[in-house]
Design a protein around this motif. Structure first.
Motif, PDB file in Angstrom:
ATOM      1  N   LEU A  50       0.801  -1.231   0.000  1.00  0.00           N
ATOM      2  CA  LEU A  50       0.000   0.000   0.000  1.00  0.00           C
ATOM      3  C   LEU A  50       0.837   1.286   0.000  1.00  0.00           C
ATOM      4  N   PRO A  51       1.732   1.486   0.969  1.00  0.00           N
ATOM      5  CA  PRO A  51       2.492   2.747   0.959  1.00  0.00           C
ATOM      6  C   PRO A  51       3.491   2.835  -0.189  1.00  0.00           C
ATOM      7  N   LYS A  52       3.846   1.691  -0.769  1.00  0.00           N
ATOM      8  CA  LYS A  52       4.817   1.712  -1.875  1.00  0.00           C
ATOM      9  C   LYS A  52       4.148   2.055  -3.193  1.00  0.00           C
ATOM     10  N   LYS A  53       2.912   1.565  -3.376  1.00  0.00           N
ATOM     11  CA  LYS A  53       2.251   1.720  -4.673  1.00  0.00           C
ATOM     12  C   LYS A  53       1.370   2.956  -4.756  1.00  0.00           C
ATOM     13  N   ILE A  54       0.874   3.420  -3.609  1.00  0.00           N
ATOM     14  CA  ILE A  54      -0.013   4.581  -3.652  1.00  0.00           C
ATOM     15  C   ILE A  54       0.777   5.823  -3.263  1.00  0.00           C
ATOM     16  N   ILE A  55       0.818   6.775  -4.193  1.00  0.00           N
ATOM     17  CA  ILE A  55       1.552   8.016  -3.935  1.00  0.00           C
ATOM     18  C   ILE A  55       0.596   9.207  -4.109  1.00  0.00           C
ATOM     19  N   THR A  56       1.110  10.387  -3.810  1.00  0.00           N
ATOM     20  CA  THR A  56       0.300  11.591  -3.945  1.00  0.00           C
ATOM     21  C   THR A  56       0.697  12.315  -5.225  1.00  0.00           C
ATOM     22  N   CYS A  57      -0.292  12.707  -6.015  1.00  0.00           N
ATOM     23  CA  CYS A  57      -0.017  13.432  -7.259  1.00  0.00           C
ATOM     24  C   CYS A  57       0.521  14.823  -6.933  1.00  0.00           C
ATOM     25  N   ASP A  58       1.607  15.197  -7.583  1.00  0.00           N
ATOM     26  CA  ASP A  58       2.220  16.504  -7.334  1.00  0.00           C
ATOM     27  C   ASP A  58       1.328  17.668  -7.754  1.00  0.00           C
ATOM     28  N   LEU A  59       0.434  17.418  -8.712  1.00  0.00           N
ATOM     29  CA  LEU A  59      -0.386  18.512  -9.224  1.00  0.00           C
ATOM     30  C   LEU A  59      -1.688  18.699  -8.451  1.00  0.00           C
ATOM     31  N   CYS A  60      -2.363  17.584  -8.122  1.00  0.00           N
ATOM     32  CA  CYS A  60      -3.676  17.729  -7.466  1.00  0.00           C
ATOM     33  C   CYS A  60      -3.695  17.220  -6.028  1.00  0.00           C
ATOM     34  N   ASN A  61      -2.644  16.578  -5.586  1.00  0.00           N
ATOM     35  CA  ASN A  61      -2.586  15.969  -4.247  1.00  0.00           C
ATOM     36  C   ASN A  61      -3.491  14.759  -4.081  1.00  0.00           C
ATOM     37  N   GLY A  62      -4.045  14.265  -5.187  1.00  0.00           N
ATOM     38  CA  GLY A  62      -4.902  13.087  -5.100  1.00  0.00           C
ATOM     39  C   GLY A  62      -4.069  11.820  -4.972  1.00  0.00           C
ATOM     40  N   LEU A  63      -4.707  10.734  -4.565  1.00  0.00           N
ATOM     41  CA  LEU A  63      -4.014   9.455  -4.439  1.00  0.00           C
ATOM     42  C   LEU A  63      -3.909   8.795  -5.808  1.00  0.00           C
ATOM     43  N   THR A  64      -2.738   8.259  -6.112  1.00  0.00           N
ATOM     44  CA  THR A  64      -2.516   7.734  -7.454  1.00  0.00           C
ATOM     45  C   THR A  64      -1.413   6.683  -7.457  1.00  0.00           C
ATOM     46  N   GLU A  65      -1.320   5.951  -8.566  1.00  0.00           N
ATOM     47  CA  GLU A  65      -0.211   5.007  -8.739  1.00  0.00           C
ATOM     48  C   GLU A  65       0.868   5.619  -9.621  1.00  0.00           C
ATOM     49  N   THR A  66       0.500   6.700 -10.364  1.00  0.00           N
ATOM     50  CA  THR A  66       1.479   7.377 -11.224  1.00  0.00           C
ATOM     51  C   THR A  66       1.494   8.859 -10.878  1.00  0.00           C
ATOM     52  N   ASN A  67       2.601   9.511 -11.153  1.00  0.00           N
ATOM     53  CA  ASN A  67       2.715  10.939 -10.871  1.00  0.00           C
ATOM     54  C   ASN A  67       3.169  11.678 -12.129  1.00  0.00           C
ATOM     55  N   PRO A  68       2.376  12.613 -12.696  1.00  0.00           N
ATOM     56  CA  PRO A  68       1.043  13.036 -12.268  1.00  0.00           C
ATOM     57  C   PRO A  68       0.000  11.922 -12.451  1.00  0.00           C
ATOM     58  N   CYS A  69      -1.138  12.114 -11.815  1.00  0.00           N
ATOM     59  CA  CYS A  69      -2.182  11.092 -11.870  1.00  0.00           C
ATOM     60  C   CYS A  69      -2.856  11.088 -13.240  1.00  0.00           C
ATOM     61  N   ALA A  70      -3.661  10.059 -13.487  1.00  0.00           N
ATOM     62  CA  ALA A  70      -4.321   9.900 -14.788  1.00  0.00           C
ATOM     63  C   ALA A  70      -5.209  11.103 -15.106  1.00  0.00           C
ATOM     64  N   LEU A 127      -2.658  25.411  -3.421  1.00  0.00           N
ATOM     65  CA  LEU A 127      -3.794  25.760  -4.274  1.00  0.00           C
ATOM     66  C   LEU A 127      -3.501  27.054  -5.035  1.00  0.00           C
ATOM     67  N   VAL A 128      -2.998  28.050  -4.322  1.00  0.00           N
ATOM     68  CA  VAL A 128      -2.683  29.337  -4.960  1.00  0.00           C
ATOM     69  C   VAL A 128      -1.637  29.128  -6.058  1.00  0.00           C
ATOM     70  N   ALA A 129      -0.627  28.311  -5.777  1.00  0.00           N
ATOM     71  CA  ALA A 129       0.422  28.036  -6.768  1.00  0.00           C
ATOM     72  C   ALA A 129      -0.164  27.323  -7.987  1.00  0.00           C
ATOM     73  N   ARG A 130      -1.049  26.351  -7.734  1.00  0.00           N
ATOM     74  CA  ARG A 130      -1.662  25.582  -8.838  1.00  0.00           C
ATOM     75  C   ARG A 130      -2.546  26.489  -9.694  1.00  0.00           C
ATOM     76  N   VAL A 131      -3.279  27.399  -9.038  1.00  0.00           N
ATOM     77  CA  VAL A 131      -4.150  28.328  -9.762  1.00  0.00           C
ATOM     78  C   VAL A 131      -3.304  29.266 -10.624  1.00  0.00           C
ATOM     79  N   LYS A 132      -2.182  29.724 -10.080  1.00  0.00           N
ATOM     80  CA  LYS A 132      -1.290  30.614 -10.834  1.00  0.00           C
ATOM     81  C   LYS A 132      -0.760  29.929 -12.081  1.00  0.00           C
ATOM     82  N   GLN A 133      -0.450  28.629 -11.932  1.00  0.00           N
ATOM     83  CA  GLN A 133       0.143  27.874 -13.021  1.00  0.00           C
ATOM     84  C   GLN A 133      -0.905  27.490 -14.065  1.00  0.00           C
ATOM     85  N   LEU A 134      -2.069  27.063 -13.604  1.00  0.00           N
ATOM     86  CA  LEU A 134      -3.111  26.544 -14.492  1.00  0.00           C
ATOM     87  C   LEU A 134      -3.949  27.670 -15.109  1.00  0.00           C
TER      88      LEU A 134
END
Ligand SMILES: [Zn+2]
Length: 198
Positions: A50-70, A127-134
């Motif tokens: 579990l802790p090895k395969k599930i990571i946090t997406c750098d862009l949305c902070n969601g749980l994912t197996e790949t970074n960025p998430c799908a 969130l502020v950083a993501r909004v600035k970028q997106l």
């Protein structure tokens, strides 16, 4: 009654899970003892991975197996709408509605002045950083209709509105005080579709 220490240890570990008291934990452990060794091995392996395969997406902070998430990687998704949610689980609940096709941002909590959870304790900076970028055209505040959710929504809307972003929130179809994770897809889909500008 003094139980053998491996049993005591597992009972104490299970007792740490939400809604599991010592009695339930004991029941789990004695249940597992009666199962085939394969099930116990599968369970142990799944926990180990579990802790090895599930990571946090750098862009949305969601749980994912790949970074960025799908979702963040999917160019077909509407890059002009960003939905802000408190908890990782809310993302999966909103995805289940099949209505929302924009991007997400997970705050990792809500502001709670009573428990001294200020804006610095949740990911407002991210969130502020993501909004600035997106540079989204619209930010949907998909927070629970609770006091904490409302406080957080107000805080974020004050923060982002000067940048000229349209800020909306889920329609009042959600029962007041309820959690998004318990809403059914239909109610949540309706709340998304008829979101209001604030
Ligand atoms: Zn992501």
């Amino acid at each position: 009654m003094r139980l053998p220490s491996p049993l005591e240890r597992l009972i104490s570990l299970f007792s740490r899970l939400p809604s599991v008291g010592p009695k339930t934990a004991e029941r789990y452990v004695f249940y597992l003892l009666k199962q085939k060794p394969e099930l116990i091995e599968d369970l142990a392996n799944a926990l180990h991975e579990l802790p090895k395969k599930i990571i946090t997406c750098d862009l949305c902070n969601g749980l994912t197996e790949t970074n960025p998430c799908a979702i963040c990687k999917d160019k077909e998704r509407d890059q002009t709408i960003l939905c802000v949610i408190a908890d990782e689980r809310d993302l999966f609940v909103l995805e289940d509605t099949n209505i929302y096709k924009g991007l997400y941002f997970v705050l990792g909590g809500t502001i709670n002045t009573l428990d001294s959870i200020g804006p610095d304790k949740i990911n407002i900076k991210g969130l502020v950083a993501r909004v600035k970028q997106l540079k989204p055209k619209e930010v949907i505040l998909g927070l629970n209709p609770t006091l904490d959710g409302e406080t957080t929504s107000l805080y974020i809307s004050k923060l982002l509105k000067p940048a000229g972003i349209k800020i909306t929130r889920l329609a009042k179809g959600l029962p007041s005080g309820a959690n998004i994770e318990y809403a059914d897809s239909l109610t949540l889909g309706h709340a998304l579709k008829f979101r209001n500008e604030i």
